[in-house]
Write a protein that holds these residues in place. Structure first.
Motif, PDB file in Angstrom:
ATOM      1  N   GLU A 130       0.830  -1.205   0.000  1.00  0.00           N
ATOM      2  CA  GLU A 130       0.000   0.000   0.000  1.00  0.00           C
ATOM      3  C   GLU A 130       0.866   1.257   0.000  1.00  0.00           C
ATOM      4  O   GLU A 130       0.549   2.253  -0.655  1.00  0.00           O
ATOM      5  N   ARG A 131       1.963   1.225   0.739  1.00  0.00           N
ATOM      6  CA  ARG A 131       2.870   2.375   0.746  1.00  0.00           C
ATOM      7  C   ARG A 131       3.634   2.496  -0.559  1.00  0.00           C
ATOM      8  O   ARG A 131       3.864   3.593  -1.065  1.00  0.00           O
ATOM      9  N   LEU A 132       4.028   1.343  -1.095  1.00  0.00           N
ATOM     10  CA  LEU A 132       4.801   1.345  -2.330  1.00  0.00           C
ATOM     11  C   LEU A 132       4.005   1.916  -3.498  1.00  0.00           C
ATOM     12  O   LEU A 132       4.562   2.564  -4.385  1.00  0.00           O
ATOM     13  N   LEU A 133       2.691   1.708  -3.499  1.00  0.00           N
ATOM     14  CA  LEU A 133       1.860   2.151  -4.615  1.00  0.00           C
ATOM     15  C   LEU A 133       1.610   3.651  -4.620  1.00  0.00           C
ATOM     16  O   LEU A 133       1.044   4.169  -5.588  1.00  0.00           O
ATOM     17  N   GLU A 134       2.015   4.326  -3.576  1.00  0.00           N
ATOM     18  CA  GLU A 134       1.886   5.789  -3.541  1.00  0.00           C
ATOM     19  C   GLU A 134       3.264   6.402  -3.767  1.00  0.00           C
ATOM     20  O   GLU A 134       4.174   6.206  -2.966  1.00  0.00           O
ATOM     21  N   PRO A 135       3.466   7.142  -4.859  1.00  0.00           N
ATOM     22  CA  PRO A 135       4.799   7.700  -5.142  1.00  0.00           C
ATOM     23  C   PRO A 135       5.268   8.638  -4.037  1.00  0.00           C
ATOM     24  O   PRO A 135       4.459   9.316  -3.396  1.00  0.00           O
ATOM     25  N   GLU A 136       6.577   8.673  -3.834  1.00  0.00           N
ATOM     26  CA  GLU A 136       7.142   9.574  -2.827  1.00  0.00           C
ATOM     27  C   GLU A 136       6.949  11.034  -3.226  1.00  0.00           C
ATOM     28  O   GLU A 136       6.725  11.896  -2.385  1.00  0.00           O
ATOM     29  N   ARG A 137       7.051  11.310  -4.517  1.00  0.00           N
ATOM     30  CA  ARG A 137       6.935  12.699  -4.959  1.00  0.00           C
ATOM     31  C   ARG A 137       6.435  12.735  -6.401  1.00  0.00           C
ATOM     32  O   ARG A 137       6.917  12.000  -7.254  1.00  0.00           O
ATOM     33  N   MET A 138       5.442  13.582  -6.667  1.00  0.00           N
ATOM     34  CA  MET A 138       4.945  13.799  -8.023  1.00  0.00           C
ATOM     35  C   MET A 138       5.001  15.287  -8.322  1.00  0.00           C
ATOM     36  O   MET A 138       4.427  16.088  -7.591  1.00  0.00           O
ATOM     37  N   VAL A 139       5.688  15.649  -9.381  1.00  0.00           N
ATOM     38  CA  VAL A 139       5.843  17.051  -9.759  1.00  0.00           C
ATOM     39  C   VAL A 139       5.141  17.266 -11.095  1.00  0.00           C
ATOM     40  O   VAL A 139       5.459  16.609 -12.084  1.00  0.00           O
ATOM     41  N   LEU A 140       4.159  18.174 -11.112  1.00  0.00           N
ATOM     42  CA  LEU A 140       3.466  18.560 -12.336  1.00  0.00           C
ATOM     43  C   LEU A 140       3.710  20.036 -12.576  1.00  0.00           C
ATOM     44  O   LEU A 140       3.631  20.848 -11.644  1.00  0.00           O
ATOM     45  N   PHE A 141       4.003  20.397 -13.800  1.00  0.00           N
ATOM     46  CA  PHE A 141       4.348  21.783 -14.072  1.00  0.00           C
ATOM     47  C   PHE A 141       4.041  22.130 -15.521  1.00  0.00           C
ATOM     48  O   PHE A 141       3.900  21.238 -16.373  1.00  0.00           O
ATOM     49  N   ARG A 142       3.921  23.416 -15.787  1.00  0.00           N
ATOM     50  CA  ARG A 142       3.688  23.871 -17.153  1.00  0.00           C
ATOM     51  C   ARG A 142       5.027  24.185 -17.824  1.00  0.00           C
ATOM     52  O   ARG A 142       6.000  24.552 -17.160  1.00  0.00           O
ATOM     53  N   ILE A 143       5.023  24.050 -19.146  1.00  0.00           N
ATOM     54  CA  ILE A 143       6.250  24.284 -19.912  1.00  0.00           C
ATOM     55  C   ILE A 143       5.924  25.248 -21.055  1.00  0.00           C
ATOM     56  O   ILE A 143       5.492  24.827 -22.135  1.00  0.00           O
ATOM     57  N   PRO A 144       6.098  26.548 -20.847  1.00  0.00           N
ATOM     58  CA  PRO A 144       5.876  27.503 -21.940  1.00  0.00           C
ATOM     59  C   PRO A 144       7.107  27.560 -22.847  1.00  0.00           C
ATOM     60  O   PRO A 144       8.241  27.531 -22.367  1.00  0.00           O
ATOM     61  N   TRP A 145       6.869  27.630 -24.141  1.00  0.00           N
ATOM     62  CA  TRP A 145       7.991  27.748 -25.090  1.00  0.00           C
ATOM     63  C   TRP A 145       7.515  28.463 -26.348  1.00  0.00           C
ATOM     64  O   TRP A 145       6.316  28.558 -26.609  1.00  0.00           O
ATOM     65  N   VAL A 146       8.461  28.985 -27.108  1.00  0.00           N
ATOM     66  CA  VAL A 146       8.156  29.793 -28.287  1.00  0.00           C
ATOM     67  C   VAL A 146       8.677  29.078 -29.532  1.00  0.00           C
ATOM     68  O   VAL A 146       9.836  28.638 -29.560  1.00  0.00           O
ATOM     69  N   ASP A 147       7.820  28.944 -30.543  1.00  0.00           N
ATOM     70  CA  ASP A 147       8.243  28.271 -31.771  1.00  0.00           C
ATOM     71  C   ASP A 147       8.988  29.243 -32.690  1.00  0.00           C
ATOM     72  O   ASP A 147       9.198  30.416 -32.356  1.00  0.00           O
ATOM     73  N   ASP A 148       9.386  28.757 -33.859  1.00  0.00           N
ATOM     74  CA  ASP A 148      10.189  29.569 -34.781  1.00  0.00           C
ATOM     75  C   ASP A 148       9.420  30.740 -35.373  1.00  0.00           C
ATOM     76  O   ASP A 148      10.023  31.676 -35.908  1.00  0.00           O
ATOM     77  N   ARG A 149       8.100  30.696 -35.296  1.00  0.00           N
ATOM     78  CA  ARG A 149       7.282  31.801 -35.816  1.00  0.00           C
ATOM     79  C   ARG A 149       6.980  32.841 -34.746  1.00  0.00           C
ATOM     80  O   ARG A 149       6.261  33.802 -34.995  1.00  0.00           O
ATOM     81  N   GLY A 150       7.493  32.614 -33.556  1.00  0.00           N
ATOM     82  CA  GLY A 150       7.269  33.555 -32.466  1.00  0.00           C
ATOM     83  C   GLY A 150       6.003  33.307 -31.686  1.00  0.00           C
ATOM     84  O   GLY A 150       5.657  34.104 -30.805  1.00  0.00           O
ATOM     85  N   GLU A 151       5.292  32.212 -31.969  1.00  0.00           N
ATOM     86  CA  GLU A 151       4.056  31.900 -31.258  1.00  0.00           C
ATOM     87  C   GLU A 151       4.372  31.124 -29.978  1.00  0.00           C
ATOM     88  O   GLU A 151       5.252  30.264 -29.949  1.00  0.00           O
ATOM     89  N   THR A 152       3.619  31.430 -28.931  1.00  0.00           N
ATOM     90  CA  THR A 152       3.833  30.796 -27.633  1.00  0.00           C
ATOM     91  C   THR A 152       2.968  29.550 -27.496  1.00  0.00           C
ATOM     92  O   THR A 152       1.799  29.544 -27.874  1.00  0.00           O
ATOM     93  N   HIS A 153       3.550  28.494 -26.940  1.00  0.00           N
ATOM     94  CA  HIS A 153       2.829  27.251 -26.683  1.00  0.00           C
ATOM     95  C   HIS A 153       3.045  26.857 -25.224  1.00  0.00           C
ATOM     96  O   HIS A 153       4.034  27.251 -24.601  1.00  0.00           O
ATOM     97  N   VAL A 154       2.109  26.066 -24.712  1.00  0.00           N
ATOM     98  CA  VAL A 154       2.229  25.573 -23.340  1.00  0.00           C
ATOM     99  C   VAL A 154       1.970  24.070 -23.338  1.00  0.00           C
ATOM    100  O   VAL A 154       0.959  23.605 -23.859  1.00  0.00           O
ATOM    101  N   ASN A 155       2.903  23.321 -22.756  1.00  0.00           N
ATOM    102  CA  ASN A 155       2.729  21.891 -22.564  1.00  0.00           C
ATOM    103  C   ASN A 155       2.758  21.567 -21.080  1.00  0.00           C
ATOM    104  O   ASN A 155       3.074  22.426 -20.259  1.00  0.00           O
ATOM    105  N   ARG A 156       2.417  20.351 -20.767  1.00  0.00           N
ATOM    106  CA  ARG A 156       2.399  19.913 -19.373  1.00  0.00           C
ATOM    107  C   ARG A 156       3.564  18.957 -19.130  1.00  0.00           C
ATOM    108  O   ARG A 156       3.831  18.068 -19.934  1.00  0.00           O
ATOM    109  N   GLY A 157       4.258  19.147 -18.010  1.00  0.00           N
ATOM    110  CA  GLY A 157       5.397  18.306 -17.666  1.00  0.00           C
ATOM    111  C   GLY A 157       5.139  17.477 -16.423  1.00  0.00           C
ATOM    112  O   GLY A 157       4.337  17.858 -15.552  1.00  0.00           O
TER     113      GLY A 157
END
Length: 637
Positions: free
Chosen positions: A237-264
């Motif tokens: 039961e303890r093993l099945l719960e991760p010690e740490r989970m990190v979720l975050f956004r990843i903003p980045w700019v493509d070659d045309r100058g447009e901004t995108h957001v992905n999830r990490g």
């Protein structure tokens, strides 16, 4: 009074009302298009054949006698009351005639509960939960088996039936109703104690299908262990719960100058044995469920290897395909800006996974070095190109072939002359091809996301080099058949119906379903060596085991990458340039130790060495007991 209606001659006002009501009730949103759509009847302007084409793959067919009879007797409507007629006159019709071809695929992808299969020569819509069609899902009098109206009617009926209690008996054991996006296959052979562990995981994370599937397989393998010592229930039961989970956004700019957001994501699952090691995956399908399942599998894989280290996994739903080097660099730098504080030689060192190669790892490490301010603890993978110390990229693929050879040696057989079907066309699959050729085997197939390529003459080193060029240029494997006439490329298919002795699934999770397993058995396959994590669905595993097909689990067979990563980080390895022969020798020895550990654990708990489930269960048992002992010694942390 009833009016008989034939063809599309139904009362248009009633048609419009039903259309509007269904659209409002279900409020559809097509994924990846991001716009609301109304249901349609009749063909679209830009594709006249749309109404006669199944939404999900299936052969074209003529209407059955049953459907013709239904259309004569069931498609009848009552005269509208005067109020309804007035309302229909005042409300404008919302019939959309424009049809986009790709809606078919996205519609099918939206409703995972349904699939199309051929029954007695007729393509029908089946329920993925109860595997039935027809009466359990009310027929829609306004459409045939393959129409969108039929799908919506079936969906409504399916929801009203609470997803068929008999198919979700484990979920319904809880007082709370669990709603799932995809059907979860629940094994019925579990003991009450083992079942309670899966039930708790299912209640806590009902939407994480891949993670729950992985948990089920592990718990099923540990039934005899848990039965002997109830203390392991709490550890599990303890093993099945991760010690740490990190979720975050990843903003980045493509070659045309447009901004995108992905999830990490980064899931550091367990560090009882040491610092975390695990891959980073960049793929559009990446989500928390997959990150957890990969981290869980990596924890056990690392524990089974000769090097006792913790497990982690992560990545992003970013798709590197079609992106320029600058776009990939900007994304990787943004990804590392968020995650670097959780990484380090004594914390967590990531490695390559699907969608992440030497280019991506180089960009990730460069940004990590810049932010951390030191060079210590390079990620496993890129440093070999700067110090030339190991065969890290080849290790996982070579290890799979070494593992297969160990299995065959115990059977007094060898790989030489055996036909081998391989899926995938990434670094693991291509290195499997290389080592199979070195052992004298005949590898005949590779695959990509669009289909598979088979070469009856088998691949050789020159052909593999050509495949690498095709992949480097992001071309289709179909181009291979233009050069080699004896080869053939099959669209929207998998290589598991090709005649083979050994199969190496190296593409992605759940790539072998029940139908594929049947094809493998019928094609003469006797051994499945898992190159990707969890490549077989639970139904496929049951089918293969009943046919006495031996499954070499990725937890053990795929340990080559773990071994190479630790050798690479070893001080001795970094301070001298090992020859490929020395490195292969150490890799073979490590794979032999892993194989023997898995077999010993299986026999210790009563599994016969010849049993098709001995290796799979033994690998889980050996890995779990190692982690459990460390967790017990360290107390409740």
């Amino acid at each position: 009074m009833l009016l008989t209606v034939s063809g599309l001659g139904m009362n248009s006002a009633m048609d419009d009302m039903n259309l509007i009501q269904q659209a409002q009730r279900h409020h559809l949103v097509v994924r990846e298009i991001g716009e609301e759509i109304d249901l349609e009847i009749g063909p679209g302007d830009d594709d006249p054949s749309f109404s006669n084409t199944p939404l999900i793959g299936g052969p074209p067919r003529e209407p059955s006698a049953e459907e013709q009879d239904d259309s004569k007797h069931m498609v009848m409507v009552s005269q509208l009351p005067s109020d309804d007629q007035d309302m229909s006159k005042s409300q404008p019709a919302k019939r959309k005639k424009k049809v986009v071809k790709r809606w078919r695929e996205e519609w099918a992808d939206t409703y995972k509960w349904a699939y199309v299969d051929v029954k007695e020569g007729t393509a029908r819509i089946f329920c993925s939960v109860c595997r039935e069609y027809g009466r359990k899902h009310r027929r829609n009098p306004y459409g045939n088996e393959g129409s969108r109206n039929m799908q919506m009617s079936a969906l409504e009926e399916h929801n009203n039936s609470l997803l068929h209690k008999e198919a979700l008996r484990l979920q319904m054991a809880s007082k709370d109703k669990i709603i799932v996006d995809k059907p979860i296959y629940v094994k019925a052979l579990m003991s009450k104690t083992a079942g309670s562990i899966v039930e708790a995981a299912l209640k806590r994370d009902p939407h994480e299908v891949e993670f729950v599937q992985s948990v089920q397989e592990v718990v099923h393998a540990l039934e005899r262990v848990i039965a002997k010592n109830s203390h392991y229930v709490n550890i599990m039961e303890r093993l099945l719960e991760p010690e740490r989970m990190v979720l975050f956004r990843i903003p980045w700019v493509d070659d045309r100058g447009e901004t995108h957001v992905n999830r990490g994501f980064r899931v550091q699952f367990n560090q009882a044995l040491g610092p975390c090691r695990g891959g980073i995956r960049f793929h559009p399908s990446m989500n928390l469920s997959i990150a957890k399942f990969l981290g869980f599998e990596q924890t056990l894989k690392n524990a089974l290897s000769p090097y006792k280290i913790g497990g982690a996994a992560g990545g992003s739903d970013f798709d590197p395909k079609g992106k320029s080097d600058n776009e990939v660099m900007r994304f990787c730098q943004s990804f590392m800006n968020e995650i670097y504080r959780y990484l380090g030689p004594d914390k967590d060192l990531p490695s390559e996974e699907m969608g992440v190669g030497t280019r991506e790892m180089g960009y990730l490490f460069g940004q990590y070095r810049r932010l951390a301010g030191h060079y210590q603890g390079s990620f496993t993978g890129p440093r070999i190109f700067w110090s030339g110390s190991s065969l890290r990229t080849e290790a996982t693929g070579y290890g799979l072939v070494f593992f297969a050879q160990l299995i065959l040696s115990d059977m007094n057989k060898e790989l030489k002359g055996l036909r081998c079907a391989v899926s995938g066309s990434g670094k693991i699959a291509l290195h499997v091809l290389e080592k199979l050729i070195a052992y004298g085997a005949l590898p005949i197939s590779v695959s990509d996301s669009k289909g598979y390529l088979v070469d009856e003459d088998g691949f050789d080193y020159m052909k593999i080099s050509f495949l690498r060029d095709i992949k480097a240029q992001q071309r289709s494997l179909r181009d291979y058949s233009k050069t080699y006439a004896r080869s053939k490329y099959y669209d929207e298919a998998k290589p598991w119906n090709e005649r083979c002795d050994v199969a190496f699934p190296c593409a992605s999770q759940n790539e072998i379903d029940q139908a594929d397993a049947i094809n493998l058995v019928n094609s003469g396959c006797r051994i499945v060596v898992e190159g990707s994590n969890m490549p077989c669905t639970p139904e496929a595993i049951d089918c293969l085991r009943k046919a006495n097909v031996l499954i070499a689990p990725a937890m053990a067979a795929g340990a080559g990458g773990v071994v190479a990563g630790e050798l690479e980080l070893n001080h001795e390895c970094n301070s001298m340039n090992w020859s490929p022969e020395d490195f292969e020798s150490k890799l073979q020895e490590a794979m032999k130790q892993t194989y023997q550990r898995a077999l010993k654990a299986a026999t210790d708990f009563g599994y016969q060495k010849e049993s098709p489930e001995a290796l799979a269960h033994g690998a889980v048992i050996a890995a779990f007991l190692t982690v459990a002992q460390a967790m017990t010694d360290q107390g409740c942390v």
